[in-house]
Design a protein around this motif. Structure first.
Motif, PDB file in Angstrom:
ATOM      1  N   LYS A 160       0.832  -1.213   0.000  1.00 18.43           N
ATOM      2  CA  LYS A 160       0.000   0.000   0.000  1.00 18.43           C
ATOM      3  C   LYS A 160       0.869   1.266   0.000  1.00 18.43           C
ATOM      4  O   LYS A 160       0.685   2.151  -0.842  1.00 18.43           O
ATOM      5  CB  LYS A 160      -0.931   0.003   1.231  1.00 18.43           C
ATOM      6  CG  LYS A 160      -1.931  -1.152   1.220  1.00 18.43           C
ATOM      7  CD  LYS A 160      -2.846  -1.140   2.437  1.00 18.43           C
ATOM      8  CE  LYS A 160      -2.136  -1.382   3.761  1.00 18.43           C
ATOM      9  NZ  LYS A 160      -1.494  -2.722   3.864  1.00 18.43           N
ATOM     10  N   SER A 161       1.811   1.330   0.934  1.00 21.59           N
ATOM     11  CA  SER A 161       2.660   2.533   1.003  1.00 21.59           C
ATOM     12  C   SER A 161       3.534   2.650  -0.241  1.00 21.59           C
ATOM     13  O   SER A 161       3.773   3.754  -0.736  1.00 21.59           O
ATOM     14  CB  SER A 161       3.525   2.503   2.262  1.00 21.59           C
ATOM     15  OG  SER A 161       2.720   2.482   3.425  1.00 21.59           O
ATOM     16  N   SER A 162       3.992   1.512  -0.758  1.00 19.83           N
ATOM     17  CA  SER A 162       4.806   1.546  -1.984  1.00 19.83           C
ATOM     18  C   SER A 162       4.002   2.115  -3.147  1.00 19.83           C
ATOM     19  O   SER A 162       4.541   2.846  -3.983  1.00 19.83           O
ATOM     20  CB  SER A 162       5.286   0.137  -2.335  1.00 19.83           C
ATOM     21  OG  SER A 162       6.022  -0.416  -1.274  1.00 19.83           O
ATOM     22  N   HIS A 187       4.822  -4.261  10.396  1.00 21.05           N
ATOM     23  CA  HIS A 187       3.984  -3.068  10.337  1.00 21.05           C
ATOM     24  C   HIS A 187       4.843  -1.820  10.338  1.00 21.05           C
ATOM     25  O   HIS A 187       5.425  -1.474  11.340  1.00 21.05           O
ATOM     26  CB  HIS A 187       3.019  -3.024  11.515  1.00 21.05           C
ATOM     27  CG  HIS A 187       2.055  -4.159  11.481  1.00 21.05           C
ATOM     28  ND1 HIS A 187       0.706  -3.976  11.252  1.00 21.05           N
ATOM     29  CD2 HIS A 187       2.230  -5.480  11.622  1.00 21.05           C
ATOM     30  CE1 HIS A 187       0.111  -5.154  11.260  1.00 21.05           C
ATOM     31  NE2 HIS A 187       1.014  -6.082  11.487  1.00 21.05           N
ATOM     32  N   THR A 188       4.943  -1.178   9.192  1.00 22.34           N
ATOM     33  CA  THR A 188       5.740   0.038   9.161  1.00 22.34           C
ATOM     34  C   THR A 188       4.858   1.272   9.140  1.00 22.34           C
ATOM     35  O   THR A 188       5.260   2.321   9.594  1.00 22.34           O
ATOM     36  CB  THR A 188       6.680   0.047   7.956  1.00 22.34           C
ATOM     37  OG1 THR A 188       5.969  -0.481   6.849  1.00 22.34           O
ATOM     38  CG2 THR A 188       7.914  -0.770   8.218  1.00 22.34           C
ATOM     39  N   THR A 189       3.647   1.163   8.599  1.00 18.16           N
ATOM     40  CA  THR A 189       2.721   2.286   8.611  1.00 18.16           C
ATOM     41  C   THR A 189       1.940   2.163   9.914  1.00 18.16           C
ATOM     42  O   THR A 189       1.255   1.177  10.126  1.00 18.16           O
ATOM     43  CB  THR A 189       1.767   2.216   7.402  1.00 18.16           C
ATOM     44  OG1 THR A 189       2.547   2.058   6.226  1.00 18.16           O
ATOM     45  CG2 THR A 189       0.928   3.468   7.288  1.00 18.16           C
ATOM     46  N   ARG A 190       2.099   3.137  10.811  1.00 18.62           N
ATOM     47  CA  ARG A 190       1.535   2.952  12.156  1.00 18.62           C
ATOM     48  C   ARG A 190       0.152   3.539  12.335  1.00 18.62           C
ATOM     49  O   ARG A 190      -0.586   3.125  13.201  1.00 18.62           O
ATOM     50  CB  ARG A 190       2.506   3.474  13.207  1.00 18.62           C
ATOM     51  CG  ARG A 190       3.621   2.478  13.457  1.00 18.62           C
ATOM     52  CD  ARG A 190       4.763   3.019  14.276  1.00 18.62           C
ATOM     53  NE  ARG A 190       5.938   2.174  14.082  1.00 18.62           N
ATOM     54  CZ  ARG A 190       6.816   2.339  13.106  1.00 18.62           C
ATOM     55  NH1 ARG A 190       6.662   3.317  12.230  1.00 18.62           N
ATOM     56  NH2 ARG A 190       7.840   1.527  12.970  1.00 18.62           N
ATOM     57  N   VAL A 205      -5.787   7.823   1.541  1.00 21.00           N
ATOM     58  CA  VAL A 205      -5.453   7.473   2.919  1.00 21.00           C
ATOM     59  C   VAL A 205      -4.638   6.193   2.915  1.00 21.00           C
ATOM     60  O   VAL A 205      -5.097   5.158   2.427  1.00 21.00           O
ATOM     61  CB  VAL A 205      -6.717   7.253   3.785  1.00 21.00           C
ATOM     62  CG1 VAL A 205      -6.310   6.982   5.233  1.00 21.00           C
ATOM     63  CG2 VAL A 205      -7.653   8.444   3.708  1.00 21.00           C
ATOM     64  N   ASP A 206      -3.420   6.293   3.410  1.00 23.79           N
ATOM     65  CA  ASP A 206      -2.607   5.095   3.608  1.00 23.79           C
ATOM     66  C   ASP A 206      -2.924   4.574   5.009  1.00 23.79           C
ATOM     67  O   ASP A 206      -3.126   5.353   5.937  1.00 23.79           O
ATOM     68  CB  ASP A 206      -1.119   5.430   3.487  1.00 23.79           C
ATOM     69  CG  ASP A 206      -0.249   4.180   3.469  1.00 23.79           C
ATOM     70  OD1 ASP A 206      -0.780   3.084   3.206  1.00 23.79           O
ATOM     71  OD2 ASP A 206       0.973   4.304   3.711  1.00 23.79           O
ATOM     72  N   THR A 207      -2.997   3.277   5.145  1.00 27.86           N
ATOM     73  CA  THR A 207      -3.390   2.697   6.429  1.00 27.86           C
ATOM     74  C   THR A 207      -2.445   1.564   6.793  1.00 27.86           C
ATOM     75  O   THR A 207      -1.835   0.956   5.923  1.00 27.86           O
ATOM     76  CB  THR A 207      -4.824   2.106   6.348  1.00 27.86           C
ATOM     77  OG1 THR A 207      -4.858   1.119   5.315  1.00 27.86           O
ATOM     78  CG2 THR A 207      -5.843   3.180   6.051  1.00 27.86           C
ATOM     79  N   PRO A 208      -2.339   1.276   8.093  1.00 27.40           N
ATOM     80  CA  PRO A 208      -1.568   0.097   8.474  1.00 27.40           C
ATOM     81  C   PRO A 208      -2.346  -1.151   8.058  1.00 27.40           C
ATOM     82  O   PRO A 208      -3.555  -1.094   7.899  1.00 27.40           O
ATOM     83  CB  PRO A 208      -1.464   0.201   9.986  1.00 27.40           C
ATOM     84  CG  PRO A 208      -2.398   1.265  10.416  1.00 27.40           C
ATOM     85  CD  PRO A 208      -2.928   1.967   9.233  1.00 27.40           C
TER      86      PRO A 208
HETATM   87 MG   LIG Z   1       2.394   0.748   4.745  1.00 32.15          MG
END
Ligand SMILES: [Mg+2]
Ligand SMILES: Nc1nc2c(ncn2[C@@H]2O[C@H](COP(=O)(O)OP(=O)(O)O)[C@@H](O)[C@H]2O)c(=O)[nH]1
Ligand SMILES: [Zn+2]
Length: 278
Positions: A160-162, A187-190, A205-208
Motif C-alpha cells: 500500500k505505502s509503496s 507493520h511500518t505504517t503505524r 489514505v494510507d493505512t496500516p
Molecule cells: Mg504501509
C-alpha cells in the motif's frame, strides 16, 4: 490528515497543517475525529482546537476513515499470500457502507499467473493489476482515483505505502520488508494518514495493515453484499435464500455453470457459517 497520541493534524487547504487537540465534549459524546473528517478548528495561543466535526457522508471502521469515495483493496500476487477471507470481508464492509471498491492486485512482477487468477476471482469488481516495483498499472490506478478521496485497505506488506510512493515520487513513505521468519508483513505504517496526490488531484489514505476482522453484520445481510449474488439470486425459490442448503437456488446453479466464481462462493459459506457458530 492523521491523529497520533491525542493530537490531530488538520490541513487548512492552503498548505499548512495545524496540530490540534479535540475539545473535551467530543469525548463525552463518544465522538472522535477521524482521518477524512472535515472539521472547524480555532488557533488558540500555543495550540489549536477542533471545535466541530462536520456531518460525515460515510464512516468505516477498518480502516477508520470518513468521507471516502472509494476503497482500494490491495491484494498481493506474491508474498504475503493474499488472505482472501479478509479481502471478502472488507469488500462486504465497503458494499454495506455504499462505498465503491476497487480491487488492486499488486506485485504482478512477483507472480503474473497468480495475479490473473485473483483478477478472475474478483471479476465482478473493478480490478487493476499493478506493480509498485516496475510501475505497471500506476496510470490505471491514477485514473480510478482522480479528483476523489480514496482509502487503501488490505493486509500488511501487500504494498500500500509503496503504491502511494509511486503515485507521487516525492513522498518517500517508509515501506517494510517481509520478516524473514514468518513471511508475514512487518507493520511500518503505524496510523492512517491522508496524502494529497497533486498529479491527479486526489486524496488517498494510507493505512496500516490488519489481519483480524470481526463481522458486525447479520448473516442475512451478507448475501446482499455480493454483487454477483444480487445478479443471480433474484430467481431463487425463496426470497430469503441464503444460497446455502436451500433447494432451487440460482446462485448455486451459477456456481455450477462457472458464472459465479467457486472460490468466492465457498469463502462466502465459510463466512456465514462462522457467524452461525458464534
Ligand atoms: Mg504501509
Ligand atoms: N516484488 C514487489 N514487491 C513489492 C511491490 N510493492 C511493494 N513491494 C514490497 O513489499 C514490501 C511491503 O511494502 P509496503 O509498501 O510497506 O506494504 P504495506 O504494508 O501494504 O504498506 C516492501 O518490501 C516493498 O518493497 C511490488 O509491486 N512488487
Ligand atoms: Zn439462493
Amino acid at each position: 490528515m492523521k491523529g497520533i497520541g491525542g493530537f490531530y493534524y488538520v490541513s487548512d487547504g492552503n498548505g499548512t497543517v495545524h496540530e490540534c487537540k479535540a475539545r473535551g465534549r467530543f469525548r463525552k459524546e463518544k465522538m472522535k475525529p477521524m482521518v477524512g473528517d472535515f472539521v472547524e478548528f480555532e488557533d488558540l495561543t500555543g495550540y489549536s482546537s477542533i471545535e466541530e466535526i462536520l456531518p460525515r457522508r460515510n464512516a468505516v471502521k477498518r480502516p477508520a476513515v470518513a468521507n471516502i469515495d472509494r476503497i482500494l483493496l490491495v491484494l498481493s500476487a506474491g508474498k504475503p499470500a493474499a488472505d482472501l477471507v479478509l479481502a471478502d470481508k472488507l469488500l462486504i464492509q465497503a458494499e454495506q457502507n455504499n462505498i465503491e471498491p476497487v480491487v488492486v492486485i499488486n506485485k504482478t512482477d512477483a507472480d503474473s499467473e497468480r495475479a490473473r487468477e485473483l483478477e478472475e476471482q474478483y471479476a465482478c469488481y473493478d480490478t487493476v493489476l499493478t506493480s509498485a516495483r516496475n510501475s505497471e498499472g500506476i496510470g490505471g490506478l491514477k485514473d480510478r482515483i482522480r479528483s476523489m478521496c480514496v482509502c487503501l485497505a488490505g493486509q500488511s506488506a501487500v504494498g500500500k505505502s509503496s503504491l502511494v510512493n509511486r503515485l507521487d515520487e516525492s513522498f518517500g513513505l517508509e515501506t517494510g520488508g517481509l520478516s524473514k521468519k514468518t513471511d508475514r508483513g512487518r507493520h511500518t505504517t503505524r496510523q492512517a494518514e491522508l496524502f494529497y496526490i497533486r498529479d491527479c488531484d486526489a486524496y488517498i489514505v494510507d493505512t496500516p495493515g490488519f489481519s483480524m476482522f470481526e463481522m458486525e453484520l447479520e448473516k442475512k445481510e451478507i448475501a446482499g453484499c455480493y454483487p454477483e449474488f444480487r445478479r443471480f439470486g433474484k430467481t431463487c425459490r425463496f426470497v430469503s435464500c441464503m444460497h446455502d442448503r436451500e433447494p432451487d437456488c440460482t446462485v448455486k446453479q451459477a456456481v455450477e455453470t462457472g458464472e459465479i466464481n467457486r472460490e468466492r462462493y465457498e469463502r462466502y459459506l465459510r463466512i456465514i457459517h462462522s457467524l452461525e457458530e458464534k
